[in-house]
Design an enzyme around this catalytic site. Structure first.
Site: not given
Length: 422
Positions: A9, A137, A240, A269
């Protein structure tokens, strides 16, 4: 000498040299210069135990002495079996089958493939599109990019390359909204399902907290309503929980706020406490059993090389043990109390003209501004005060490690407010 590392990014023309991290302990990491920074972002929301946690480090060392890796194709090992059983135990009732992979994005790719093949095996091959939410996202791989917000998301450049899916409006009703407000959100979702359910395999959703799409926080009633709509229209419900899982919203999983079981759930994560990359896609009997059959088409053709990696499974088991034995949900309550006192309840902050909204949910807080320009320089300001903050777009946020002491939490919140009051 310029580093050969290509950073994520990053705008190559304007990016500055990245500080070099040489170590870390607890909620702080240490730079090559000797500078220490309080990590307010939990290293992209995964280092829930902080750095150099002795139990997690020792778990990796012990497992490395026994078995670092072996393919899961045709083989099995104890850490993978144990972790799968533990995930079935702690996730919502009915998620009885675990497919491992190596990242949250890949875990979502697995979920989408599972949903499409499920309908194909049931004689409905036309149900091959996804339904996602605006502000969503789900990752940076191709399949995931196609189900991220196509307007405000970061992947619009690739629109011509990606398959086309369906999108419903992002829910607007807040976590504690009245049922009437949630009903309007669900009406908008129903309208899309009514028009397109014949080709929709699954509804994909970040439950309660749409993370990288702007930290949108929504109502548990929306999850309940979405579950009912998916059942009505023969659409699988995929949660998600890559960002929301393992306590981030204040419960172990966001689904727990609504007592809802999705057909498929994706975890990553916090799964390993951030110590190694790994992911798990869990499915109900309904989904899993559709793959039982004699045709070659019944095999699920997916197999990441590092799925079920023994090191990742072992540290994930230790992470979960620490979480439960040390009552991390209580720690998150304490973090939430500070975030509410310092940010949500600060009327002066909320009424600043550049502040559009302040939101808190579990161990997550965000100050949303009206224009991204208001956050230019915020990261450098925070670093000058010993805090690592990495705002994006119009959002200055914190997702701290759960072991962050109260004094450090107040340092984070005072730094966030200080940027606006300097």
């Amino acid at each position: 000498m310029t580093s050969p590392v290509w950073h994520p990014y990053a705008h190559l023309l304007t990016q500055q040299a990245a500080p070099k991290v040489v170590g870390g302990e607890g909620p702080r990491f240490t730079l090559e210069s000797g500078e220490t920074l309080l990590d307010a972002t939990c290293s992209w929301w995964c280092m829930i135990h902080g750095y150099a946690h002795p139990r997690l480090v020792n778990a990796i060392k012990e497992q490395a002495d026994a078995l670092c890796h072996v393919m899961l194709g045709g083989l099995i090992h104890e850490p993978a079996e144990r972790l799968a059983r533990e995930l079935v135990r702690i996730t919502p009732t009915g998620l009885n089958h675990v497919f491992f992979s190596d990242s949250g994005s890949v875990g979502m790719e697995v979920a989408m493939k599972m949903a499409v093949q499920y309908h194909h095996l049931r004689g409905k091959p036309e149900k091959h599109r996804m339904l996602s939410l605006m502000k969503a996202y789900h990752g940076d791989t191709s399949g995931c990019m196609a189900v991220c917000d196509p307007e405000e998301g970061m992947h619009s450049l690739f629109s011509g390359y990606l398959p086309r899916h369906h999108f419903a409006p992002a829910p607007k009703a807040a976590y504690d909204a009245e049922p009437d407000a949630v009903a309007r959100d669900l009406d908008a979702l129903r309208a899309v399902l009514e028009r397109h359910h014949h080709e929709i395999a699954a509804l994909l959703m970040e439950p309660l907290l749409q993370a990288a799409g702007g930290l949108n926080m929504t109502s548990p009633l929306y999850l309940k309503g979405a579950r009912e709509l998916c059942d009505e229209y023969d659409v699988l419900l995929v949660f998600d929980e890559v960002a929301t899982g393992f306590g981030r919203t204040g419960r172990l999983f966001a689904a727990d706020h609504a007592a809802v079981t999705p057909d498929i759930m994706v975890l990553s994560k916090g799964l390993t406490g951030g110590y190694l990359g790994h992911a798990a896609t869990l499915a109900t009997d309904r989904v899993h059993d559709a793959f039982i059959g004699e045709s070659p088409l019944h095999a699920f053709m997916h197999g990441p090389t590092f799925m079920g990696n023994p090191l990742a499974c072992r540290v994930a088991l230790e992470s979960l043990a620490v979480f439960e034995e040390e009552n991390y949900l209580d720690k998150i309550v304490a973090l939430n109390r500070v975030l509410c006192e310092e940010l949500l309840d600060d009327e002066a902050l909320r009424h600043l003209p550049q502040v559009a909204d302040v939101r808190v949910l579990g161990a997550t807080a965000v100050i949303e501004v009206t224009d991204a320009a208001y956050l230019e320089g915020a990261a450098a300001f925070a670093r000058g005060r010993g805090v690592w903050l990495r705002p994006f777009g119009r959002w200055l946020y914190t997702m701290p490690a759960y072991i962050t002491p109260e004094a450090d939490m107040r340092l984070i919140t005072h730094t966030m407010k200080g940027w606006f009051l300097k």
